[in-house]
Scaffold this active site. Structure first.
Site, mmCIF file in Angstrom:
data_model
loop_
_atom_site.group_PDB
_atom_site.id
_atom_site.type_symbol
_atom_site.label_atom_id
_atom_site.label_comp_id
_atom_site.label_asym_id
_atom_site.label_seq_id
_atom_site.Cartn_x
_atom_site.Cartn_y
_atom_site.Cartn_z
ATOM 1 N N SER A 126 -66.994 -31.111 53.867
ATOM 2 C CA SER A 126 -67.123 -30.229 52.714
ATOM 3 C C SER A 126 -65.994 -30.541 51.752
ATOM 4 O O SER A 126 -64.930 -31.024 52.150
ATOM 5 C CB SER A 126 -67.021 -28.771 53.177
ATOM 6 O OG SER A 126 -66.853 -27.897 52.078
ATOM 7 N N TYR A 142 -62.280 -22.117 57.746
ATOM 8 C CA TYR A 142 -63.272 -23.160 57.487
ATOM 9 C C TYR A 142 -62.601 -24.368 56.835
ATOM 10 O O TYR A 142 -62.820 -25.520 57.237
ATOM 11 C CB TYR A 142 -64.375 -22.608 56.582
ATOM 12 C CG TYR A 142 -65.485 -23.586 56.295
ATOM 13 C CD1 TYR A 142 -66.549 -23.734 57.187
ATOM 14 C CD2 TYR A 142 -65.486 -24.352 55.133
ATOM 15 C CE1 TYR A 142 -67.577 -24.632 56.931
ATOM 16 C CE2 TYR A 142 -66.514 -25.250 54.865
ATOM 17 C CZ TYR A 142 -67.551 -25.384 55.772
ATOM 18 O OH TYR A 142 -68.563 -26.289 55.507
#
Length: 306
Positions: free
Chosen positions: A174, A230
């Site tokens: 990501s 995350y």
């Protein structure tokens, strides 16, 4: 489903996709299978995984089977490895897609895309950041799943990838895993120094992050404060991928950001469809022999880890 017939010809490539029952993972399975690759679709939930395979089989993609996998359970990863060894004796492509967001949105939010109709990319991201909560249990699960879970799977399947003449690992990453999100310059430099970075040091940094999280001291120590677990877990996985690429030059080990996709994890706030996001991952999974390794790809194009 595990007993279904799959091609066993020596020149048939075999792929494993984690978290393959929905969203991006499902589309990766469909696209790889459409290219003639035998696909083992994995998911935690046997019913959902089986139903996903049935949907793909109904599209004429008969060389897709299901195998249960809980990536945070080392014994589950070992069982998958045993299945692959017995059936194929090798693995050509591993797409580590399974992940958790590590945040909660609350019951008042749903995945109705209509609410995002008038928002541009940045407004959608801001909505997600504003409405996400990150309790300690979710943060712990994010690190456990997104870093250690993926690592379990890689370690279990590595011998099978080495048995292939064209082993590929794609770790779904990501733009939240880029080094720019780490405010602590010393930690950022450590994570970027793949010549000296070790798995043991990565574990120490993750332990330090969790202690700072529990102490409510993320910002003073230079950790991200939104989607913090995350971001840190994905940054650690990027670093581990680079370590792995150096250690195993016979493999192609890369990280790939699919883009901001409309999935359950983004509460439908993304701008790309799962099909578009998956295409960016499949492109990396099918890189030619001698292609990049230890690299980061953003929406299908090679980019920087920073």
């Amino acid at each position: 489903m595990e007993g279904a017939i799959l091609p066993s010809l020596p020149n048939t490539r075999v792929a494993v996709v984690t978290g393959g029952n929905k969203g991006i993972g499902f589309e990766v399975c469909r696209q790889l299978a459409s290219g003639g690759i035998a696909v083992v679709l994995t998911a935690r939930d046997e019913m959902r995984g089986g139903e996903a395979v049935e949907r793909l089989n109904a599209l004429g993609l008969s060389h897709v089977v299901f195998h249960q996998l809980e990536i945070t359970d080392a014994s589950s990863a070992a069982a998958l490895a045993g299945f692959l060894k017995a059936r194929f004796g090798k693995l050509d492509i591993l797409v580590n897609n399974a992940a958790v967001g590590g945040v909660e949105y609350g019951q008042e939010f749903d995945t109705n895309e209509e609410k995002f109709g008038g928002m541009d990319f940045h407004q959608r991201v801001e909505w997600m950041l504003k409405n996400a909560r990150e309790p300690i249990d979710s943060a712990k699960n994010s690190v456990k799943t997104n870093y250690y879970g993926t690592k379990h799977v890689i370690e279990a399947l590595l011998p099978l990838l080495q048995a292939s003449s064209e082993g590929r690992i794609v770790n779904v990453s990501s733009n939240y895993g880029l080094l720019r999100h780490i405010g602590n310059e010393e930690v950022r430099q450590e994570l970027n120094d793949v010549d000296n970075l070790t798995e043991e040091r990565l574990a120490e940094l993750l332990d330090k992050f969790m202690k700072d999280f529990e102490a409510g001291a993320l910002e003073p120590h230079g950790w991200p404060t939104k989607f913090s677990a995350y971001k840190v877990a994905k940054t650690a996985m990027n670093a581990y991928s680079r370590i792995l690429a150096r250690r195993h030059p016979e493999l192609r080990v890369n990280c790939a950001h699919p883009g901001f996709v409309k999935t359950d994890m983004s509460m439908g706030s993304g701008v790309l469809t799962p099909e578009e996001g998956a295409r960016n991952l499949v492109k990396v999974a099918l890189l030619p022999d001698g292609g990049p390794t230890g690299a980061y790809f953003a929406m299908g194009e090679e980019a920087l880890f920073v």
